[in-house]
Design a protein around this motif. Structure first.
Motif, PDB file in Angstrom:
ATOM      1  N   VAL A  37      -5.879   0.736   9.122  1.00  0.00           N
ATOM      2  CA  VAL A  37      -6.772   2.116   8.645  1.00  0.00           C
ATOM      3  C   VAL A  37      -5.145   2.660   7.779  1.00  0.00           C
ATOM      4  CG1 VAL A  37      -8.096   2.249  10.546  1.00  0.00           C
ATOM      5  CG2 VAL A  37      -6.088   2.956  11.467  1.00  0.00           C
ATOM      6  N   ILE A  38      -5.664   3.746   7.506  1.00  0.00           N
ATOM      7  CA  ILE A  38      -4.573   4.840   6.155  1.00  0.00           C
ATOM      8  C   ILE A  38      -3.553   5.077   7.703  1.00  0.00           C
ATOM      9  CG2 ILE A  38      -4.713   6.810   5.284  1.00  0.00           C
ATOM     10  CD1 ILE A  38      -7.255   6.077   4.026  1.00  0.00           C
ATOM     11  N   ASP A  39      -4.722   6.119   9.098  1.00  0.00           N
ATOM     12  CA  ASP A  39      -3.737   6.839   9.866  1.00  0.00           C
ATOM     13  C   ASP A  39      -2.391   5.313  10.726  1.00  0.00           C
ATOM     14  OD1 ASP A  39      -2.403   7.763  12.578  1.00  0.00           O
ATOM     15  OD2 ASP A  39      -5.294   8.529  13.033  1.00  0.00           O
TER      16      ASP A  39
ATOM     17  N   PRO B 192     -11.560  -1.283   0.190  1.00  0.00           N
ATOM     18  CA  PRO B 192     -11.887   0.523   0.096  1.00  0.00           C
ATOM     19  C   PRO B 192     -11.315   1.142   1.059  1.00  0.00           C
ATOM     20  CG  PRO B 192     -13.730  -0.632   0.502  1.00  0.00           C
ATOM     21  CD  PRO B 192     -12.931  -1.453   0.486  1.00  0.00           C
ATOM     22  N   LEU B 193     -10.433   2.421   0.570  1.00  0.00           N
ATOM     23  CA  LEU B 193      -9.937   2.712   1.291  1.00  0.00           C
ATOM     24  C   LEU B 193     -10.991   3.867   2.214  1.00  0.00           C
ATOM     25  CD1 LEU B 193      -6.457   3.507   0.182  1.00  0.00           C
ATOM     26  CD2 LEU B 193      -7.363   2.066   1.675  1.00  0.00           C
ATOM     27  N   VAL B 194     -11.253   4.923   1.968  1.00  0.00           N
ATOM     28  CA  VAL B 194     -12.698   5.964   1.102  1.00  0.00           C
ATOM     29  C   VAL B 194     -13.518   5.963   0.718  1.00  0.00           C
ATOM     30  CG1 VAL B 194     -10.375   7.291   1.970  1.00  0.00           C
ATOM     31  CG2 VAL B 194     -10.845   7.018  -0.017  1.00  0.00           C
ATOM     32  N   HIS B 195     -14.622   6.785   0.790  1.00  0.00           N
ATOM     33  CA  HIS B 195     -15.966   6.721  -0.137  1.00  0.00           C
ATOM     34  C   HIS B 195     -16.162   8.500   0.186  1.00  0.00           C
ATOM     35  CE1 HIS B 195     -16.503   2.486   0.368  1.00  0.00           C
ATOM     36  NE2 HIS B 195     -16.307   2.688   1.794  1.00  0.00           N
ATOM     37  N   THR B 196     -16.892   8.926  -0.741  1.00  0.00           N
ATOM     38  CA  THR B 196     -18.150   9.578  -0.855  1.00  0.00           C
ATOM     39  C   THR B 196     -19.511   9.659  -1.278  1.00  0.00           C
ATOM     40  OG1 THR B 196     -15.775  10.858  -2.398  1.00  0.00           O
ATOM     41  CG2 THR B 196     -17.873  11.990  -1.744  1.00  0.00           C
ATOM     42  N   GLY B 197     -19.463  10.037  -0.374  1.00  0.00           N
ATOM     43  CA  GLY B 197     -21.752   9.360  -0.782  1.00  0.00           C
ATOM     44  C   GLY B 197     -22.365   9.848   0.610  1.00  0.00           C
ATOM     45  N   ILE B 198     -23.624   9.014   1.071  1.00  0.00           N
ATOM     46  CA  ILE B 198     -24.134   9.473   2.664  1.00  0.00           C
ATOM     47  C   ILE B 198     -24.448   8.337   3.011  1.00  0.00           C
ATOM     48  CG2 ILE B 198     -26.397  10.320   3.431  1.00  0.00           C
ATOM     49  CD1 ILE B 198     -26.873  11.909   0.515  1.00  0.00           C
ATOM     50  N   ARG B 199     -23.567   7.960   4.616  1.00  0.00           N
ATOM     51  CA  ARG B 199     -24.087   7.373   5.373  1.00  0.00           C
ATOM     52  C   ARG B 199     -24.925   7.644   6.693  1.00  0.00           C
ATOM     53  NH1 ARG B 199     -18.339   5.874   7.731  1.00  0.00           N
ATOM     54  NH2 ARG B 199     -18.052   4.759   5.829  1.00  0.00           N
ATOM     55  N   THR B 200     -25.838   6.664   6.447  1.00  0.00           N
ATOM     56  CA  THR B 200     -26.307   6.678   7.776  1.00  0.00           C
ATOM     57  C   THR B 200     -26.527   5.828   9.203  1.00  0.00           C
ATOM     58  OG1 THR B 200     -28.331   6.020   7.279  1.00  0.00           O
ATOM     59  CG2 THR B 200     -28.387   7.842   6.872  1.00  0.00           C
TER      60      THR B 200
ATOM     61  N   ALA C 115       0.737  -1.064  -0.087  1.00  0.00           N
ATOM     62  CA  ALA C 115      -0.219   0.198   0.160  1.00  0.00           C
ATOM     63  C   ALA C 115       0.792   1.206   0.326  1.00  0.00           C
ATOM     64  CB  ALA C 115      -0.752  -0.044   1.263  1.00  0.00           C
ATOM     65  N   PHE C 116       1.746   1.544   0.876  1.00  0.00           N
ATOM     66  CA  PHE C 116       2.720   2.976   0.925  1.00  0.00           C
ATOM     67  C   PHE C 116       4.230   2.527   1.213  1.00  0.00           C
ATOM     68  CE2 PHE C 116      -1.452   3.612   3.920  1.00  0.00           C
ATOM     69  CZ  PHE C 116      -2.105   4.265   3.234  1.00  0.00           C
ATOM     70  N   ASP C 117       4.287   1.232   1.623  1.00  0.00           N
ATOM     71  CA  ASP C 117       5.852   0.545   1.166  1.00  0.00           C
ATOM     72  C   ASP C 117       6.568  -0.117   0.032  1.00  0.00           C
ATOM     73  OD1 ASP C 117       4.075  -1.067   2.360  1.00  0.00           O
ATOM     74  OD2 ASP C 117       6.051  -2.063   3.145  1.00  0.00           O
ATOM     75  N   THR C 118       6.104   1.143  -0.536  1.00  0.00           N
ATOM     76  CA  THR C 118       6.614   0.431  -1.734  1.00  0.00           C
ATOM     77  C   THR C 118       7.893   0.185  -2.151  1.00  0.00           C
ATOM     78  OG1 THR C 118       5.643   2.295  -3.417  1.00  0.00           O
ATOM     79  CG2 THR C 118       3.891   0.578  -2.894  1.00  0.00           C
TER      80      THR C 118
ATOM     81  N   ILE D 106       3.736  -1.609  10.714  1.00  0.00           N
ATOM     82  CA  ILE D 106       4.327  -0.576   9.683  1.00  0.00           C
ATOM     83  C   ILE D 106       3.571  -0.840   8.587  1.00  0.00           C
ATOM     84  CG2 ILE D 106       6.510   0.770   8.614  1.00  0.00           C
ATOM     85  CD1 ILE D 106       7.939  -0.417  10.969  1.00  0.00           C
ATOM     86  N   SER D 107       4.074  -1.831   8.073  1.00  0.00           N
ATOM     87  CA  SER D 107       2.851  -1.583   6.234  1.00  0.00           C
ATOM     88  C   SER D 107       2.062  -2.684   6.834  1.00  0.00           C
ATOM     89  CB  SER D 107       3.913  -3.279   5.894  1.00  0.00           C
ATOM     90  OG  SER D 107       4.180  -4.348   6.605  1.00  0.00           O
ATOM     91  N   ARG D 108       1.391  -2.495   5.630  1.00  0.00           N
ATOM     92  CA  ARG D 108      -0.622  -2.643   5.522  1.00  0.00           C
ATOM     93  C   ARG D 108      -0.660  -4.101   5.310  1.00  0.00           C
ATOM     94  NH1 ARG D 108       0.640   1.496   6.911  1.00  0.00           N
ATOM     95  NH2 ARG D 108      -0.797   3.271   7.655  1.00  0.00           N
ATOM     96  N   SER D 109      -1.536  -4.738   5.504  1.00  0.00           N
ATOM     97  CA  SER D 109      -1.540  -6.153   4.981  1.00  0.00           C
ATOM     98  C   SER D 109      -1.743  -6.399   3.843  1.00  0.00           C
ATOM     99  CB  SER D 109      -2.553  -6.435   5.836  1.00  0.00           C
ATOM    100  OG  SER D 109      -4.252  -5.887   5.505  1.00  0.00           O
TER     101      SER D 109
END
Length: 365
Positions: free
Chosen positions: A147-149, A167-175, A66-69, A156-159
């Protein structure tokens, strides 16, 4: 006369006390924010990764990460700032800003692309009334054990699951609707496999799930995402369970299944299981062990010609916190597969393994 001089002297002696008592107290910025209900927090994180594979220092580096490429490299990963006001009743919101190399991956998840070292991870408004909450904008996914944080992860590394399936993030509406030991979620957003900020078609993704806390030591979460994008039907199911066995030992299990059915491009899938054991040796020393197996087809980039891959890895991480605000991590990771890890070699383009060691420092404020 002496009487008046005595009274005057006594009065002068009391002036400093009167002066100090009358000096107004100026609140600090932290106090002002706290009094207004606004919370501000963040962290700084940097790392160094050394790869074992020959040629891994150049493209493609460490595959399916993910981040440690980039091995053999010092990296400033995250400058993270979170500003929020989320009252239990009424209107609130949250903004999360990220600067550093990890911002590129987050921007890619939003469909923004580019190589910008700055990302708007979250920006949403919410309204709460009793057990009901509705939020709209950009926000983090419900799925996954990691998580991203950087300050919240035990490794250190992500799975592989974090990178290839979730998915990491979303754009929309959540209830959400919160009960005593359960919270139910229902929402709609732009993308199922990523959090695309702008959608290219009319179809949207349905998000549904529930998080349970049957006891003080156990938590469970099940989340489903479903969509029909263009000519492809997409489905993603996530499960996360955690158990606090003792005051020092905890276990986490994360399972994911993602499938895509397309008459044009054929089937694609990615599924797997990751298990974690975390142990607190002392207030300053911690340890974390992760193992996982993931199967993919036509999902990950740089796959061998068959388009299929079975990936597995074992990661051991030791943490040391000399002070509560500083976390130092050291990690050894070994990835395994059947000639699925690309190398920078024309004569031997794929290998069965890849591995690395890494160190990371995270300062939280």
């Amino acid at each position: 006369m002496q009487k008046y001089l005595g009274v005057l002297a006594a009065g002068m002696l009391t002036l400093p006390a009167v002066s100090f008592a009358a000096t107004p107290t100026i609140p600090t910025i932290s106090e002002l924010l706290s009094n207004s209900g606004i919370s501000v927090s963040g962290h700084l994180g940097a790392s160094y990764v050394y790869g074992f594979n020959k040629g891994s220092g150049s493209s493609p580096g460490l595959a399916y990460r993910a981040f440690d490429t980039n091995p053999d490299s010092f990296t400033f990963n995250q400058a993270w700032l979170d500003i929020s006001r989320l009252p239990s009743s009424g209107v609130g919101g949250e903004v999360t800003l990220l600067a550093g190399s990890d911002a590129t991956a987050v921007n890619g998840a939003y469909g923004s692309g580019g190589n910008s070292d700055f990302s708007l991870v979250q920006a949403y408004l919410q309204y709460s009334h009793g057990a009901f909450t509705i939020m709209g904008g950009r926000y983090l996914t419900l799925s996954g054990a990691e998580v991203i944080d950087d300050s919240q992860d035990t490794n250190i590394s992500r799975s592989f699951l974090f990178q290839l399936v979730e998915p990491l993030v979303h754009t929309g509406i959540r209830t959400s609707y919160a009960l005593t030991d359960a919270t139910f979620y229902l929402g709609v957003n732009n993308g199922i496999y990523t959090g695309n900020a702008s959608d290219t078609n009319h179809q949207k993704t349905i998000e549904a799930g529930v998080s349970l806390t049957p006891s003080s030591s156990t938590s469970l979460g099940i989340y489903e995402y479903y969509s029909h994008e263009g000519q492809a039907g997409l489905s993603y199911l996530d499960f996360v369970g955690s158990y606090q066995a003792t005051s020092k030992l905890s276990f986490v299990l994360n399972g994911d299944w993602f499938s895509q059915h397309s008459a044009v491009n054929g089937p694609a899938y990615a599924y797997g299981l990751a298990a974690y054991a975390n142990y607190t040796f002392s207030p300053k020393w911690t340890g974390s062990l992760r193992g996982e197996v993931v199967k993919t087809k036509n999902i990950a980039q740089n796959l061998p010609p068959s388009g299929k891959a079975t990936l597995s890895e074992v990661t051991a991480t030791v943490g040391y916190a000399p002070v509560p605000s500083l976390k130092l991590l050291g990690e050894l990771r070994y990835d395994m597969g059947d000639k699925v890890y690309p190398q920078a070699s024309a004569t031997n383009p794929y290998t069965d393994t890849q591995g690395n060691v890494a160190v990371e420092a995270v300062y939280s404020f």
